[in-house]
Design a protein around this motif. Sequence first.
Motif, PDB file in Angstrom:
ATOM      1  N   LEU A 158       0.847  -1.187   0.000  1.00 14.78           N
ATOM      2  CA  LEU A 158       0.000   0.000   0.000  1.00 14.78           C
ATOM      3  C   LEU A 158       0.882   1.236   0.000  1.00 14.78           C
ATOM      4  O   LEU A 158       1.943   1.260   0.628  1.00 14.78           O
ATOM      5  CB  LEU A 158      -0.911   0.014   1.232  1.00 14.78           C
ATOM      6  N   ARG A 159       0.424   2.264  -0.681  1.00 17.75           N
ATOM      7  CA  ARG A 159       1.200   3.503  -0.819  1.00 17.75           C
ATOM      8  C   ARG A 159       0.502   4.654  -0.091  1.00 17.75           C
ATOM      9  O   ARG A 159      -0.712   4.804  -0.146  1.00 17.75           O
ATOM     10  CB  ARG A 159       1.389   3.851  -2.288  1.00 17.75           C
ATOM     11  N   TYR A 160       1.320   5.445   0.580  1.00 22.45           N
ATOM     12  CA  TYR A 160       0.867   6.669   1.240  1.00 22.45           C
ATOM     13  C   TYR A 160       1.804   7.807   0.835  1.00 22.45           C
ATOM     14  O   TYR A 160       2.905   7.578   0.337  1.00 22.45           O
ATOM     15  CB  TYR A 160       0.910   6.525   2.767  1.00 22.45           C
ATOM     16  N   GLU A 161       1.365   9.035   1.077  1.00 18.94           N
ATOM     17  CA  GLU A 161       2.241  10.187   0.907  1.00 18.94           C
ATOM     18  C   GLU A 161       2.262  10.978   2.205  1.00 18.94           C
ATOM     19  O   GLU A 161       1.256  11.053   2.927  1.00 18.94           O
ATOM     20  CB  GLU A 161       1.787  11.068  -0.255  1.00 18.94           C
ATOM     21  N   ILE A 162       3.432  11.543   2.499  1.00 16.48           N
ATOM     22  CA  ILE A 162       3.633  12.291   3.729  1.00 16.48           C
ATOM     23  C   ILE A 162       4.230  13.645   3.375  1.00 16.48           C
ATOM     24  O   ILE A 162       5.169  13.730   2.576  1.00 16.48           O
ATOM     25  CB  ILE A 162       4.566  11.538   4.695  1.00 16.48           C
ATOM     26  N   GLY A 163       3.668  14.707   3.961  1.00 20.11           N
ATOM     27  CA  GLY A 163       4.149  16.050   3.704  1.00 20.11           C
ATOM     28  C   GLY A 163       4.747  16.674   4.954  1.00 20.11           C
ATOM     29  O   GLY A 163       4.190  16.541   6.049  1.00 20.11           O
ATOM     30  N   ILE A 164       5.889  17.362   4.791  1.00 19.80           N
ATOM     31  CA  ILE A 164       6.605  18.000   5.891  1.00 19.80           C
ATOM     32  C   ILE A 164       6.659  19.501   5.653  1.00 19.80           C
ATOM     33  O   ILE A 164       7.002  19.946   4.545  1.00 19.80           O
ATOM     34  CB  ILE A 164       8.058  17.465   6.004  1.00 19.80           C
TER      35      ILE A 164
END
Length: 276
Positions: free
Chosen positions: A151-157
């Motif tokens: 499964l793929r997720y995206e994370i923003g900083i």
Amino acid sequence: MALVETFWKTGHKITGHDLDGSLSLGYRRFRAFFGTSPLVCLVAWDILFNARPRNSTPEHLLWALMLLKRYSIETFNATLIGVSEKTFRKWSHIFINLLADMPVLNWEQRFRNAPRDASTFISLDGTDFKIMKPSEFDPKWWSHKFNGPGLRYEIGICIRTGDIVWAHGGVPCGEWPDLRLARNAIVEDLQPGEKVIADRGYNDQRYFDLPNGHADQQKKQILARQETVNRRIKEFCCMNYRFRHALYLHPRFFHAVVNLTQLMIENGEPLYPVDF
């Protein structure tokens, strides 16, 4: 009322560490079992004051953290704690769901409130997590990053603060490349003229600011810090090992871990600063 000492003592009943023994060894054992510090445990416990069941105890929170961190089989966890598998499952899943839904860590709100003192204020990266192979092969699940289903997720900083301000996904890796996933959500929330720093998997210059050779060392440093967050999340074994639970639970585990990671950033474990 729970105190930091409450979690310290309760945790050591589980780890078997002598409270009069080495402090540094005790901390390492606590971290190895629960993935975080007694202080962060207390912060999470206080945040959940109005949401957690009134008959819950600090020990129940530690059970959830132990499942997230060690991701051992249920029989082992229940035996270690000295309760039935049903009891361990009940309380650990209650608190994983509570951690995933902590209201102060609402990602849409954090994204809107992130400091927008520049047209590029956030970095973004996709990360894949292993799952059990579906009963029927389908290439939509396949991740090229580890050559298996995931499964793929995206994370923003936030570039200025180093806080996690975006977490989205839980979709089949092969069906959702990074750019498609970003267009599905974060692009819609950008204000006119805003861009996101990302790697070359996000090849759309309307919305993404990509490193361009040796001249863009700052952007590369920002993306390197992004990898630090991915590494911290995968220090929780439920996000590093192949996920054994039902797939619908994976986003719950993921958001619980991301929220804990952000709490650690806010409470003594910040990311290193970058200039931009």
